[in-house]
Design a protein around this motif. Structure first.
Motif, PDB file in Angstrom:
ATOM      1  N   LEU A  67     -65.066  55.152  37.240  1.00 51.97           N
ATOM      2  CA  LEU A  67     -65.117  54.039  36.303  1.00 51.97           C
ATOM      3  C   LEU A  67     -64.835  52.720  37.032  1.00 51.97           C
ATOM      4  O   LEU A  67     -65.415  51.686  36.699  1.00 51.97           O
ATOM      5  CB  LEU A  67     -64.129  54.256  35.164  1.00 51.97           C
ATOM      6  CG  LEU A  67     -64.388  55.500  34.294  1.00 51.97           C
ATOM      7  CD1 LEU A  67     -63.266  55.695  33.284  1.00 51.97           C
ATOM      8  CD2 LEU A  67     -65.738  55.390  33.584  1.00 51.97           C
ATOM      9  N   HIS A  68     -63.944  52.760  38.029  1.00 49.19           N
ATOM     10  CA  HIS A  68     -63.703  51.576  38.861  1.00 49.19           C
ATOM     11  C   HIS A  68     -64.981  51.178  39.601  1.00 49.19           C
ATOM     12  O   HIS A  68     -65.296  49.991  39.726  1.00 49.19           O
ATOM     13  CB  HIS A  68     -62.599  51.869  39.882  1.00 49.19           C
ATOM     14  CG  HIS A  68     -61.218  51.904  39.316  1.00 49.19           C
ATOM     15  ND1 HIS A  68     -60.395  50.805  39.321  1.00 49.19           N
ATOM     16  CD2 HIS A  68     -60.512  52.903  38.726  1.00 49.19           C
ATOM     17  CE1 HIS A  68     -59.233  51.125  38.769  1.00 49.19           C
ATOM     18  NE2 HIS A  68     -59.282  52.397  38.400  1.00 49.19           N
ATOM     19  N   ILE A  69     -65.702  52.166  40.097  1.00 54.90           N
ATOM     20  CA  ILE A  69     -66.931  51.895  40.839  1.00 54.90           C
ATOM     21  C   ILE A  69     -68.015  51.337  39.921  1.00 54.90           C
ATOM     22  O   ILE A  69     -68.741  50.400  40.288  1.00 54.90           O
ATOM     23  CB  ILE A  69     -67.428  53.179  41.530  1.00 54.90           C
ATOM     24  CG1 ILE A  69     -66.394  53.659  42.554  1.00 54.90           C
ATOM     25  CG2 ILE A  69     -68.789  52.950  42.192  1.00 54.90           C
ATOM     26  CD1 ILE A  69     -66.033  52.633  43.601  1.00 54.90           C
ATOM     27  N   MET A  70     -68.139  51.886  38.740  1.00 53.14           N
ATOM     28  CA  MET A  70     -69.158  51.414  37.801  1.00 53.14           C
ATOM     29  C   MET A  70     -68.969  49.938  37.478  1.00 53.14           C
ATOM     30  O   MET A  70     -69.941  49.179  37.367  1.00 53.14           O
ATOM     31  CB  MET A  70     -69.105  52.254  36.529  1.00 53.14           C
ATOM     32  CG  MET A  70     -69.551  53.688  36.737  1.00 53.14           C
ATOM     33  SD  MET A  70     -69.289  54.715  35.255  1.00 53.14           S
ATOM     34  CE  MET A  70     -69.639  56.360  35.922  1.00 53.14           C
ATOM     35  N   MET A  71     -67.723  49.518  37.337  1.00 51.49           N
ATOM     36  CA  MET A  71     -67.438  48.116  37.061  1.00 51.49           C
ATOM     37  C   MET A  71     -67.887  47.231  38.224  1.00 51.49           C
ATOM     38  O   MET A  71     -68.559  46.211  38.034  1.00 51.49           O
ATOM     39  CB  MET A  71     -65.938  47.936  36.811  1.00 51.49           C
ATOM     40  CG  MET A  71     -65.537  46.510  36.470  1.00 51.49           C
ATOM     41  SD  MET A  71     -63.751  46.270  36.357  1.00 51.49           S
ATOM     42  CE  MET A  71     -63.365  46.041  38.094  1.00 51.49           C
TER      43      MET A  71
END
Length: 490
Positions: free
Chosen positions: A347-351
């Motif tokens: 989820l950190h990467i998607m942001m």
């Protein structure tokens, strides 16, 4: 000498010089005096000028036209040289040199601004980096998508649209799992206490040894942002120490050993050729993540680590090995990507993926980036960023021009999920070895089935051959749901 012989001899020198330039970067992030920043920027610019001239030498095109490969290995090496030649030839020498100079300076400016929680000191520099990267992307894309042109540097053949589709498929199950875990009645206890730096570093070395790190060809140093550097006979790792959080140091070390293990595991016959390095950053991340997570955060290995940490620190506030396993894998809504649990990491990467695509496309201005970051983080994680070092200033990637790099972390997790299924089937007694602090049955399987091939195959083909199946997020998502469902009693 044949045309092929001339081509490979020339490439050998280029690869050697590239390795020297990489070592300058390692030095800058570890032991270089702070006052040497401007000198190092000029040195890096000079090295890039020489390398760019070699990579665009017209003789490469002539040799490629005349060379006749005799083996699959030679054909693949020529394919990679031709690809690099085409891409480098599209970038003006002035731009290549200026990018090297600007990003070298930007790295130091970012580090100082991060330490002071002063994004305003860094944003003008980031704007300069972004303008140069857009210019580079336009030269490479030749009318195509700018972000895809940059992504292709790190994951050849991948597109932003394909990454977005993958993330869209993953997000609902990741969010549902996170919500279930955070709402569970069973919550692991956090590790607390003071953990001195030297003791952490001794344990970090023990963990690196457990994962087969070759100390004759490597070393460990401290850096603001952990990374690995080098290949062939010299691949170094770095870590960082927070004296209230030893997991930061230990798992950063294991992660970077995964990267170095890949480089050191490549067939030595490929040294000083384009086959002698990891084929893509997604594949690279598959190695660091499977070392760190599927093996390093397993119940078997954390049992061994619990005993070592208890002895080293004179006891822990965690009752036993089972509770320690839950603590190591504790899910919390933290700010820092590199400290994120397996459930929330992607989820950190998607942001970051969405933000950097908007930056490259011109939909987001650098001056608006801190607010955009904070808003998106609050929406995605339900927590307000408390300080810039925990928000937009935490990662060095954009400072050094690595636009297009972030999505390869999540892609690496997907690859690791596929590889883990195959590894567990092929090495059924792996947990018994991990419980003894010996990950080598797993690392040797990865070396034989993936690492030794270096750049011989395209990324997707390499993962498919090693895992024996197609590539998709299902193995990773199933692994996460089963693991965390068990830990949290879901």
């Amino acid at each position: 000498m044949s045309a092929l012989d001339h081509l490979m001899a020339f490439q050998r020198q280029t690869e050697a010089l590239s390795s020297v330039a990489e070592r300058l970067g390692w030095d800058q992030e570890t032991v270089m005096p702070r006052g040497a920043v401007e000198q190092r920027a000029e040195e890096m610019a000079a090295m890039e000028s020489v390398l760019h001239e070699r990579r665009t030498d017209p003789r490469i095109g002539e040799w490629l036209d005349a060379a006749r490969p005799r083996t699959q290995t030679e054909a693949r090496a020529m394919e990679l040289i031709a690809r690099d030649f085409r891409r480098a030839s599209r970038i003006p020498a002035r731009l290549a040199e200026e990018l090297a100079r600007t990003t070298s300076l930007a790295q130091a400016i970012w580090a100082e601004a991060r330490a002071k929680d002063a994004p305003q000191d860094f944003l003008p520099t980031l704007d300069n980096v972004l303008m140069l990267k857009r210019e580079e992307a336009a030269a490479l894309a030749e009318g195509g998508d700018l972000y895809d042109a940059l992504l292709d540097d790190y994951e050849p053949g991948m597109t932003g649209a394909a990454i977005a589709s993958l993330f869209e498929a993953m997000r609902p199950r990741l969010v549902a799992l996170r919500d279930a875990v955070l709402g569970a009645d069973r919550q692991p206890q956090p590790l607390t206490g003071h953990f001195p730096q030297e003791t952490q570093l001794r344990l970090a070395r023990a963990c690196a040894t457990a994962f087969g790190y070759d100390w004759a060809r490597g070393r460990i140093d401290l850096a603001v942002h952990p990374f690995s550097s080098g290949r062939w006979q010299d691949s170094r790792i770095t870590t960082r120490v927070v004296e209230t959080d030893p997991f930061n140091c230990l798992y950063s070390t294991i992660h970077e050993v995964g990267h170095s293990g890949y480089e050191l595991g490549i067939d030595p016959d490929y040294a000083f050729t384009p086959l002698g390095r990891g084929v893509s950053m997604g594949v690279h991340e598959s190695q660091s993540r499977i070392y760190e997570n599927q093996m390093g955060r397993s119940r078997a290995f954390t049992g061994w680590l619990f005993e070592r940490m208890s002895d080293a620190f004179g006891g822990l506030n965690i009752a036993d090995a089972d509770a320690f396993y839950a603590t190591v894998n504790r899910v919390t809504p933290g700010f820092i990507r590199t400290e994120a649990d397996e459930v929330q990491y992607n989820l950190h990467i998607m942001m970051r993926f969405d933000l950097e695509r908007d930056l490259i496309a011109g939909r987001l201005d650098v001056r608006d980036l801190p607010e955009a970051w904070d808003t998106r983080f609050r929406d995605d994680f339900g927590v307000a960023v408390d300080r810039p070092a925990h928000g937009v200033m935490q990662d060095v990637h954009w400072a050094v021009g690595l636009f297009g790099y972030f999505p390869t972390y999540a892609l690496g997790n997907v690859y690791a999920g596929c590889l883990n299924e195959a590894l567990r089937a092929a090495v059924p007694d792996l947990d018994a070895s991990l419980a003894r602090g010996d990950a080598t049955p797993g690392t040797e399987w990865l070396r034989e089935n993936l690492q030794r091939h270096g750049g011989l195959m395209k990324p997707a083909r390499l993962i498919e051959q090693a895992s024996g199946s197609g590539i998709g997020p299902e193995p990773l998502l199933t692994y996460l749901e089963q693991k965390f469902g068990c830990i949290y009693g879901l």
